[in-house]
Design an enzyme around this catalytic site. Sequence first.
Site, PDB file in Angstrom:
ATOM      1  N   ASN A  25       0.885  -1.176   0.000  1.00  0.00           N
ATOM      2  CA  ASN A  25       0.000   0.000   0.000  1.00  0.00           C
ATOM      3  C   ASN A  25       0.915   1.216   0.000  1.00  0.00           C
ATOM      4  OD1 ASN A  25      -1.761   2.048   0.492  1.00  0.00           O
ATOM      5  ND2 ASN A  25      -2.682   1.148   2.318  1.00  0.00           N
ATOM      6  N   ARG A  41      -2.600  -2.166  -3.363  1.00  0.00           N
ATOM      7  CA  ARG A  41      -3.815  -1.394  -3.119  1.00  0.00           C
ATOM      8  C   ARG A  41      -3.780  -0.167  -4.021  1.00  0.00           C
ATOM      9  NH1 ARG A  41      -5.149   3.070   1.231  1.00  0.00           N
ATOM     10  NH2 ARG A  41      -7.361   3.231   0.810  1.00  0.00           N
ATOM     11  N   HIS A  77     -12.983   2.557   0.474  1.00  0.00           N
ATOM     12  CA  HIS A  77     -12.943   1.538   1.535  1.00  0.00           C
ATOM     13  C   HIS A  77     -13.602   0.235   1.055  1.00  0.00           C
ATOM     14  CE1 HIS A  77     -12.871   4.820   4.913  1.00  0.00           C
ATOM     15  NE2 HIS A  77     -11.635   4.457   4.591  1.00  0.00           N
ATOM     16  N   ARG A 104     -11.487  14.988   8.193  1.00  0.00           N
ATOM     17  CA  ARG A 104     -12.308  15.369   7.032  1.00  0.00           C
ATOM     18  C   ARG A 104     -13.724  15.720   7.484  1.00  0.00           C
ATOM     19  NH1 ARG A 104     -11.100  10.103   3.529  1.00  0.00           N
ATOM     20  NH2 ARG A 104      -9.351   9.692   4.911  1.00  0.00           N
ATOM     21  N   GLU A 161      -7.835  -5.591   5.522  1.00  0.00           N
ATOM     22  CA  GLU A 161      -7.693  -5.165   4.132  1.00  0.00           C
ATOM     23  C   GLU A 161      -6.535  -5.895   3.457  1.00  0.00           C
ATOM     24  OE1 GLU A 161      -8.205  -1.098   5.748  1.00  0.00           O
ATOM     25  OE2 GLU A 161      -9.106  -0.683   3.804  1.00  0.00           O
TER      26      GLU A 161
END
Length: 393
Positions: A9, A85, A174, A233, A376
């Site tokens: 990733n 990813r 996601h 965020r 993940e």
Amino acid sequence: MNAPVLVINCGSSSIKYALVPSAPDQPRLAGLAERLGSGGDARLKGIDSRGESFSQALGEADHTRALEAILDRLERHRPVAVGHRIVHGGERFTRAALIDDDVVAAIEQTSALAPLHNPANLEGVAATRRLFPDLPQVAVFDTAFHQTLPARAYRYALPEALYRDHAIRRYGFHGTSHAYVSRRADALSGLEGGGWLTAHLGNGCSTCAVWQGRSLDTSMGLTPLEGVAMGTRSGDVDPGLHAHLSRQLGWSLERIDEVLNRNSGLLGLSGLTNDMRELEAAESQGHPGAALTLEVFCYRIAKSLAALSCALPRLDGLVFTGGIGENSAPVRERVIALLPHFGLQLNRTVNSETVRGREGRIDAGGRQLWVIPTDEEGQIANETRQRLQEISA
Ligand code: AMP
């Protein structure tokens, strides 16, 4: 370690890696290279094959140098494939893809939709292809799971040409996490193909409606800024806010983007921190900003889940995951308390005991409530293996 897949990733200044064996109970070698390309203090931290943590100075390392150091850390274990990813696959990628020059070019074309993420992901792909020229490499997209959204969920009420000519629509993110926890909920509940609302609550937060293993709607949109409030965020704001800040305060687009992405959410509301543990501690000491922040955070998650329930023909239960979803019993309790009309009953004792990466069912009857630690890396490794098996079949 049998047939391990190396999961990468790659961010603009960091690389997370995990060597994932095919047997789920075997340990993983995993770590993080940070501060790459920033002139001198790059570092690689992780867990070695004895389960011990290490920290190694990498000096002025770039992505290639960091990957070489990661390779050394894999010791005698050699991956059979690499799974990357990739944040944005646009409309082209509805599933994982074997990486070749055409796939790299297509990911490059999608970079306008994820200018911070896709170029960094591709840097990792380029360095890994140079280092492992003989290994198959697979791109696993954050957006791919949501490509099953119907048009009513993915289209904005904007002029059609913006979609047709500029690909402006809702994509969702996601996806790897929502796919993993909803499949796990199917398996654990015995309801193969159930209707689930999943809440991935970490530093980034999103919700998703999953029916029979397919994503039908999700809270994030064109970018990972839409939806619920997150660590830094804002989540949803009035779309008129940008024009208002520009006209009334003279803010530039860059400043607005920076404030909404980096200075808002838990951090902005509380004025304290984006760390949920610190917010919970501050609330218990009577900090009014922390209390309001937690109220807004939980209310917005409940509101988002209630809205997404419209996408499902039947609701079987809720799944919590991510650093907050897996660990914060108070956040789960508050969200569930805001959804009494869903017929949810929380087992408060089991809820308070289900923390620190534990999988557990936390309802006391009624619709099912699950805490499922996301994986993940495991999901990327599985999708990589699946894609390669299909190609070789
Ligand atoms: P993630 O991005 O999934 O690693 O999640 C990061 C978030 O999880 C941060 O807001 C952390 O404060 C939160 N978190 C981690 N551990 C706990 C905990 N024990 N209780 C509450 N929040 C936690």
